[in-house]
Enzyme design. Structure first.
Site, mmCIF file in Angstrom:
data_model
loop_
_atom_site.group_PDB
_atom_site.id
_atom_site.type_symbol
_atom_site.label_atom_id
_atom_site.label_comp_id
_atom_site.label_asym_id
_atom_site.label_seq_id
_atom_site.Cartn_x
_atom_site.Cartn_y
_atom_site.Cartn_z
ATOM 1 C CG ASP A 158 -86.872 -16.199 -26.017
ATOM 2 O OD1 ASP A 158 -87.302 -15.712 -27.072
ATOM 3 O OD2 ASP A 158 -85.661 -16.374 -25.795
ATOM 4 N N GLY A 159 -89.228 -17.848 -27.641
ATOM 5 C CA GLY A 159 -89.122 -19.007 -28.526
ATOM 6 C C GLY A 159 -90.232 -19.156 -29.547
ATOM 7 C CD GLU A 194 -84.750 -3.439 -25.282
ATOM 8 O OE1 GLU A 194 -84.128 -2.657 -24.540
ATOM 9 O OE2 GLU A 194 -85.764 -4.089 -24.900
ATOM 10 C CG ASN A 195 -89.885 -7.264 -28.571
ATOM 11 O OD1 ASN A 195 -90.558 -7.725 -27.640
ATOM 12 N ND2 ASN A 195 -88.759 -7.839 -28.960
ATOM 13 C CD1 TRP A 196 -91.269 -0.191 -28.701
ATOM 14 C CD2 TRP A 196 -92.833 -0.472 -30.270
ATOM 15 N NE1 TRP A 196 -92.503 -0.080 -28.086
ATOM 16 C CE2 TRP A 196 -93.480 -0.249 -29.024
ATOM 17 C CE3 TRP A 196 -93.616 -0.675 -31.416
ATOM 18 C CZ2 TRP A 196 -94.869 -0.224 -28.894
ATOM 19 C CZ3 TRP A 196 -95.001 -0.651 -31.283
ATOM 20 C CH2 TRP A 196 -95.608 -0.425 -30.038
ATOM 21 C CB ILE A 200 -82.042 -10.593 -17.194
ATOM 22 C CG1 ILE A 200 -81.336 -11.544 -16.220
ATOM 23 C CG2 ILE A 200 -83.193 -9.878 -16.485
ATOM 24 C CD1 ILE A 200 -82.179 -12.707 -15.740
#
Length: 246
Positions: free
Chosen positions: A21-22, A68-70, A196
């Protein structure tokens, strides 16, 4: 003595999982487009993969792209898919040289056909490697994984393949994407977030969790060593008392 020398090679996590992440924040802090964050994040992937293999970690799972990234802007999703394809092309040599087998979990049918094809090519070309299993979680969501497992088990009960009385943890494990992997020992999340994010919910039931403020493109060898040293200082009791373990 450098930090690597303080690691106990006899007490490594057998399965290390990382929420990378980031990337976006890293780029924003530098006044750059998010694309530059994702591109620089691939360098950290290579570092962590090579370092994990060198240490002797047997299984490494990276959360590369979630279900969810879609929902992100199409331009960013397209870039991420292009990065995936290019990384698979560029890193095959590294995987072969380090005797690493590539694996993937998730709803892979949602990936572009070109990405599916390149992914399967690299998986096929590395299937004989035995030093470490590198699993990419792509189009992955743990709730979707669990729903699919429930559906598949229910269908087998309906068709008298499985008795409802025999459903236990091992049956559920057999119907997850990770059926061939051990449970996660250590989960690392970068960038200072303490979530998470729908990643391996079943598999991390007894994992040690390690959170760091370091943004993923800045995550280097020493950051991985620090996470493993933290893991090695902990007492894993699995519901028992300290006295029982000793």
């Amino acid at each position: 003595m450098n930090i690597e020398d303080t690691i106990n090679k006899d007490n490594l996590p057998k399965h290390l999982a990382i929420i990378m992440d980031g990337n976006g924040r890293w780029a924003k802090q530098k006044g750059l487009l998010r694309a530059f964050g994702h591109e620089n994040g691939t360098k950290s992937v290579r570092t962590v993969v090579e370092t994990s293999a060198k240490l002797g970690i047997e299984n490494l799972t990276l959360f590369a792209f979630s279900t969810e990234n879609w929902s992100r802007p199409k331009l960013e999703v397209d870039l991420l898919m292009e990065l995936l394809i290019n990384s698979l092309k560029n890193e095959l040599k590294t995987l072969q040289e380090n005797n690493i087998r590539l694996n993937s979990i998730g709803n892979l049918d949602l990936l572009p056909k070109s990405a599916q094809k390149k992914l399967q090519e690299v998986i096929e070309n590395t299937k004989g490697n035995s030093r470490m299993v590198l699993t990419l979680a792509l189009s992955y969501g743990s709730r979707e994984e669990l729903i699919n497992a429930v559906k598949n088990i229910s269908n087998k009960v309906k068709n008298n393949i499985i008795s409802i009385d025999n459903i236990d943890e091992s049956i559920i494990n057999q119907h997850l994407y990770t059926r061939d992997l051990p449970e996660v020992d250590l989960l690392i999340r970068t960038s200072g977030e303490h979530r998470i994010s729908n990643f391996l919910l079943w598999q991390i039931a007894y994992s040690e969790l390690y959170f760091t403020d370091v943004l993923w493109p800045d995550f280097k060898e020493d950051d991985l060593y620090e996470a493993i040293i933290s893991y090695q200082k902990r007492e894993r009791r699995f519901g028992k008392t300290s006295e029982q373990i000793k």
